[in-house]
Design a protein around this motif. Sequence first.
Motif, short mmCIF file in Angstrom:
data_model
loop_
_atom_site.label_atom_id
_atom_site.label_comp_id
_atom_site.label_asym_id
_atom_site.label_seq_id
_atom_site.Cartn_x
_atom_site.Cartn_y
_atom_site.Cartn_z
N VAL A 35 -32.35 -79.28 52.31
CA VAL A 35 -31.91 -80.42 51.51
C VAL A 35 -30.39 -80.48 51.54
O VAL A 35 -29.72 -79.53 51.94
N GLU A 36 -29.88 -81.61 51.08
CA GLU A 36 -28.44 -81.74 50.85
C GLU A 36 -28.16 -81.34 49.41
O GLU A 36 -28.80 -81.84 48.49
N THR A 37 -27.22 -80.41 49.22
CA THR A 37 -26.91 -79.98 47.86
C THR A 37 -25.91 -80.92 47.21
O THR A 37 -25.11 -81.56 47.90
N ALA A 38 -25.95 -81.01 45.90
CA ALA A 38 -25.05 -81.89 45.15
C ALA A 38 -23.66 -81.25 45.08
O ALA A 38 -23.51 -80.03 45.19
N PRO A 39 -22.60 -82.08 44.90
CA PRO A 39 -21.24 -81.55 44.84
C PRO A 39 -21.04 -80.52 43.72
O PRO A 39 -20.41 -79.50 43.92
#
Length: 205
Positions: free
Chosen positions: A26-30
């Motif tokens: 997944v893409e992680t949040a900032p």
Amino acid sequence: VRWLEESAGVPAEVLYPLVPREDYEVETAPETSILMINPDPDKGFETFLGIAARLPEERFLVVESWPLNEDLPAVRAALEPLPNVRFLPRVADVRQVYREGWLLLVPSKLAEAAGRVVLEAQWSGIPALVSARGGLPEMVGEGGMVIAEYLDPEAWAAAIRSVRDPQSRARLSRAARESAQRQEFSPEFITDRLLAIFHAVTDRR
């Protein structure tokens, strides 16, 4: 492998668990948290509590894995004095968890055979700090750090402080992704080796 050979005289070969990339990446949040999955005593929950208490400026997310059942009230009570820790009950899709993490803690006291959670996280560029126990150091590779004094919360806190600057985080994230792509973790390699072992046994018989 060494334990089997020394204790039982049984030769063995290591095959790592299948952890398909598409099921976990997944893409992680900032703005994300430090993860601890499975708040069980054998998995180092007490050590984790000491880590979180020493780093009040960090955000932590504790996630239920094995059903806590009657132990759930005790876990919630232990986390109550730690405002920097959020608890998340079991989720059907663990990608929801990895989306919220930048670092994984595995302070296990067990001699883990592998610790697949390390590889699951690394697919999303989440490095891991792991106990020097069992197969955990092998799983983490260059994509994290091994904590020799794994029962000492301060050792973990010091390691977290050493990697939380943006440059270190970016470097370790890249290393985690690269570590997850090692040949010995690929489904093709695992399948081929398993079939070869079966064929060798069949041939001997």
